[in-house]
Enzyme design. Structure first.
Site, PDB file in Angstrom:
ATOM      1  N   LYS A   1       0.836  -1.196   0.000  1.00 50.56           N
ATOM      2  CA  LYS A   1       0.000   0.000   0.000  1.00 50.56           C
ATOM      3  C   LYS A   1       0.869   1.243   0.000  1.00 50.56           C
ATOM      4  O   LYS A   1       1.818   1.369   0.780  1.00 50.56           O
ATOM      5  CB  LYS A   1      -0.895   0.042   1.237  1.00 50.56           C
ATOM      6  CG  LYS A   1      -1.924   1.189   1.203  1.00 50.56           C
ATOM      7  CD  LYS A   1      -2.338   1.661   2.582  1.00 50.56           C
ATOM      8  CE  LYS A   1      -1.431   2.784   3.050  1.00 50.56           C
ATOM      9  NZ  LYS A   1      -1.956   3.515   4.230  1.00 50.56           N
TER      10      LYS A   1
ATOM     11  N   ASP B   1      -3.832   3.975  -2.219  1.00 51.43           N
ATOM     12  CA  ASP B   1      -4.834   4.403  -1.246  1.00 51.43           C
ATOM     13  C   ASP B   1      -4.852   5.930  -1.145  1.00 51.43           C
ATOM     14  O   ASP B   1      -4.367   6.506  -0.169  1.00 51.43           O
ATOM     15  CB  ASP B   1      -4.518   3.767   0.113  1.00 51.43           C
ATOM     16  CG  ASP B   1      -5.625   4.013   1.129  1.00 51.43           C
ATOM     17  OD1 ASP B   1      -6.784   4.233   0.715  1.00 51.43           O
ATOM     18  OD2 ASP B   1      -5.320   3.978   2.338  1.00 51.43           O
TER      19      ASP B   1
ATOM     20  N   LYS C   1      -7.821   7.722  -1.556  1.00 49.22           N
ATOM     21  CA  LYS C   1      -9.131   8.112  -1.030  1.00 49.22           C
ATOM     22  C   LYS C   1      -9.695   9.333  -1.758  1.00 49.22           C
ATOM     23  O   LYS C   1     -10.037  10.354  -1.155  1.00 49.22           O
ATOM     24  CB  LYS C   1      -9.052   8.382   0.476  1.00 49.22           C
ATOM     25  CG  LYS C   1      -8.621   7.174   1.303  1.00 49.22           C
ATOM     26  CD  LYS C   1      -8.612   7.518   2.789  1.00 49.22           C
ATOM     27  CE  LYS C   1      -8.236   6.317   3.640  1.00 49.22           C
ATOM     28  NZ  LYS C   1      -6.805   5.939   3.499  1.00 49.22           N
TER      29      LYS C   1
ATOM     30  N   ASP D   1     -14.147  14.175  -4.392  1.00 47.49           N
ATOM     31  CA  ASP D   1     -14.337  15.494  -4.989  1.00 47.49           C
ATOM     32  C   ASP D   1     -15.570  15.413  -5.878  1.00 47.49           C
ATOM     33  O   ASP D   1     -16.296  14.410  -5.860  1.00 47.49           O
ATOM     34  CB  ASP D   1     -13.080  15.887  -5.784  1.00 47.49           C
ATOM     35  CG  ASP D   1     -12.835  17.398  -5.780  1.00 47.49           C
ATOM     36  OD1 ASP D   1     -13.796  18.144  -6.100  1.00 47.49           O
ATOM     37  OD2 ASP D   1     -11.710  17.820  -5.472  1.00 47.49           O
TER      38      ASP D   1
ATOM     39  N   PRO E   1     -17.744  14.697  -9.183  1.00 46.27           N
ATOM     40  CA  PRO E   1     -17.558  13.528 -10.058  1.00 46.27           C
ATOM     41  C   PRO E   1     -16.550  13.725 -11.174  1.00 46.27           C
ATOM     42  O   PRO E   1     -15.706  12.841 -11.413  1.00 46.27           O
ATOM     43  CB  PRO E   1     -18.969  13.287 -10.601  1.00 46.27           C
ATOM     44  CG  PRO E   1     -19.874  13.783  -9.510  1.00 46.27           C
ATOM     45  CD  PRO E   1     -19.181  14.983  -8.947  1.00 46.27           C
ATOM     46  N   ASN E   2     -16.586  14.850 -11.867  1.00 46.19           N
ATOM     47  CA  ASN E   2     -15.679  15.056 -12.991  1.00 46.19           C
ATOM     48  C   ASN E   2     -14.226  15.088 -12.550  1.00 46.19           C
ATOM     49  O   ASN E   2     -13.347  14.551 -13.227  1.00 46.19           O
ATOM     50  CB  ASN E   2     -16.039  16.355 -13.720  1.00 46.19           C
ATOM     51  CG  ASN E   2     -15.193  16.559 -14.952  1.00 46.19           C
ATOM     52  OD1 ASN E   2     -15.289  15.808 -15.925  1.00 46.19           O
ATOM     53  ND2 ASN E   2     -14.333  17.574 -14.923  1.00 46.19           N
ATOM     54  N   THR E   3     -13.976  15.713 -11.399  1.00 49.21           N
ATOM     55  CA  THR E   3     -12.606  15.800 -10.907  1.00 49.21           C
ATOM     56  C   THR E   3     -12.072  14.426 -10.511  1.00 49.21           C
ATOM     57  O   THR E   3     -10.924  14.081 -10.805  1.00 49.21           O
ATOM     58  CB  THR E   3     -12.532  16.762  -9.711  1.00 49.21           C
ATOM     59  OG1 THR E   3     -12.923  18.069 -10.149  1.00 49.21           O
ATOM     60  CG2 THR E   3     -11.131  16.833  -9.135  1.00 49.21           C
TER      61      THR E   3
ATOM     62  N   THR F   1     -11.097   4.033  10.074  1.00 44.40           N
ATOM     63  CA  THR F   1     -10.893   3.228  11.279  1.00 44.40           C
ATOM     64  C   THR F   1     -10.398   4.053  12.457  1.00 44.40           C
ATOM     65  O   THR F   1     -10.361   3.562  13.583  1.00 44.40           O
ATOM     66  CB  THR F   1      -9.899   2.079  11.005  1.00 44.40           C
ATOM     67  OG1 THR F   1      -8.693   2.623  10.454  1.00 44.40           O
ATOM     68  CG2 THR F   1     -10.491   1.075  10.041  1.00 44.40           C
TER      69      THR F   1
ATOM     70  N   GLY G   1       0.625  -1.819   8.721  1.00 40.68           N
ATOM     71  CA  GLY G   1       1.759  -0.937   8.512  1.00 40.68           C
ATOM     72  C   GLY G   1       2.765  -1.008   9.637  1.00 40.68           C
ATOM     73  O   GLY G   1       3.689  -1.805   9.634  1.00 40.68           O
ATOM     74  N   ARG G   2       2.574  -0.146  10.647  1.00 40.35           N
ATOM     75  CA  ARG G   2       3.582   0.021  11.693  1.00 40.35           C
ATOM     76  C   ARG G   2       3.985  -1.258  12.415  1.00 40.35           C
ATOM     77  O   ARG G   2       5.177  -1.424  12.726  1.00 40.35           O
ATOM     78  CB  ARG G   2       3.099   1.081  12.691  1.00 40.35           C
ATOM     79  CG  ARG G   2       3.251   2.500  12.148  1.00 40.35           C
ATOM     80  CD  ARG G   2       2.483   3.513  12.963  1.00 40.35           C
ATOM     81  NE  ARG G   2       1.046   3.439  12.686  1.00 40.35           N
ATOM     82  CZ  ARG G   2       0.151   4.275  13.191  1.00 40.35           C
ATOM     83  NH1 ARG G   2       0.536   5.233  14.021  1.00 40.35           N
ATOM     84  NH2 ARG G   2      -1.125   4.162  12.874  1.00 40.35           N
TER      85      ARG G   2
END
Length: 235
Positions: free
Chosen positions: A35, A61, A63, A66, A68-70, A123, A213-214
């Protein structure tokens, strides 16, 4: 839901390309994907994302959230990275999710389309944090509501906490891909995560992928930490 195959995504959360590459090499034998998210992409750029991911399947990732077009245009700009998975926010609404679906279909070859994954509730948020944003229902109800909206609008799957896997499976069945961050091996500090489970608990609940991750990258031996999680998933 024991018996489901659950795979590990290692989160390469750093601003250092060389460090990300080292982590990828160290954990490659135990992870199904890596990721790269906002921290790395903003600090290092898209060329570095390609370098850090190397030949590993990429969970990109970012996320996206914005108009829709962007969002559709942004997905077009990411095509050269050939991610295996790409995230948008489910709270962007039906039109945004549908535009993202069209952009994925039009931008990527049919045999190389990334899974379009909609983030439900972060989360790091619990019921109190959610209520502060104006959502009066429970976290579970909001996750299921957003999950249903996202799948109906064209998403391939969802990003959710481990605590919402079972309600999502009950509401939506086995087909949506569920990617689950906020995973902490037994004994690990939760950090900024509020809704966590161990790898085995998430597997048993029905996760397709877990993101760690960590607990891996900050371990004294990242390869051993990744190997232990992979072994737990396959036990």
């Amino acid at each position: 839901m024991r018996g489901r195959s659950t795979r590990l995504i290692v989160a390469l959360d750093t601003k250092d390309t060389a460090q990300a590459v080292r982590w990828r090499h160290e954990t490659a034998g135990h992870a199904g994907a890596v990721k790269l998210g906002l921290e790395f992409t903003y600090a290092c750029g898209l060329d570095a994302v390609r370098e850090a991911a190397g030949d590993s399947p990429l969970f990109l990732d970012l996320k996206l959230h914005d108009i829709p077009n962007t969002v559709a245009s942004a997905i077009g700009s990411l095509a050269a990275l050939r991610p295996a998975m790409l995230t948008i926010h489910a709270s962007g609404g039906r039109a945004m999710i549908a535009a993202a679906r069209v952009a994925v279909n039009e931008t990527f070859p049919e045999n190389a389309r990334p899974l379009l994954l909609a983030v439900t509730v972060l989360t790091s948020m619990d019921a109190g944090a959610l209520h502060e944003t104006g959502v009066e229902g429970s976290v579970e109800a909001q996750v299921v509501r957003l999950g249903r909206l996202a799948i109906e609008s064209g998403a391939d799957g969802l990003v959710c906490s481990s605590h919402e896997i079972a309600p999502l499976r009950q509401a939506l069945g086995d087909k949506p891909v569920l990617v689950v961050p906020g995973i902490r091996p037994a004994g690990s500090a939760p950090g900024d995560q509020k809704r966590v489970m161990t790898p085995a608990q998430a597997r048993d609940a029905g996760a397709d992928w877990i993101v760690v991750g960590r607990p891996i990258t900050r371990a004294s031996d990242p390869a051993a930490a990744a190997a232990a999680i992979a072994a737990e998933l396959s036990a």
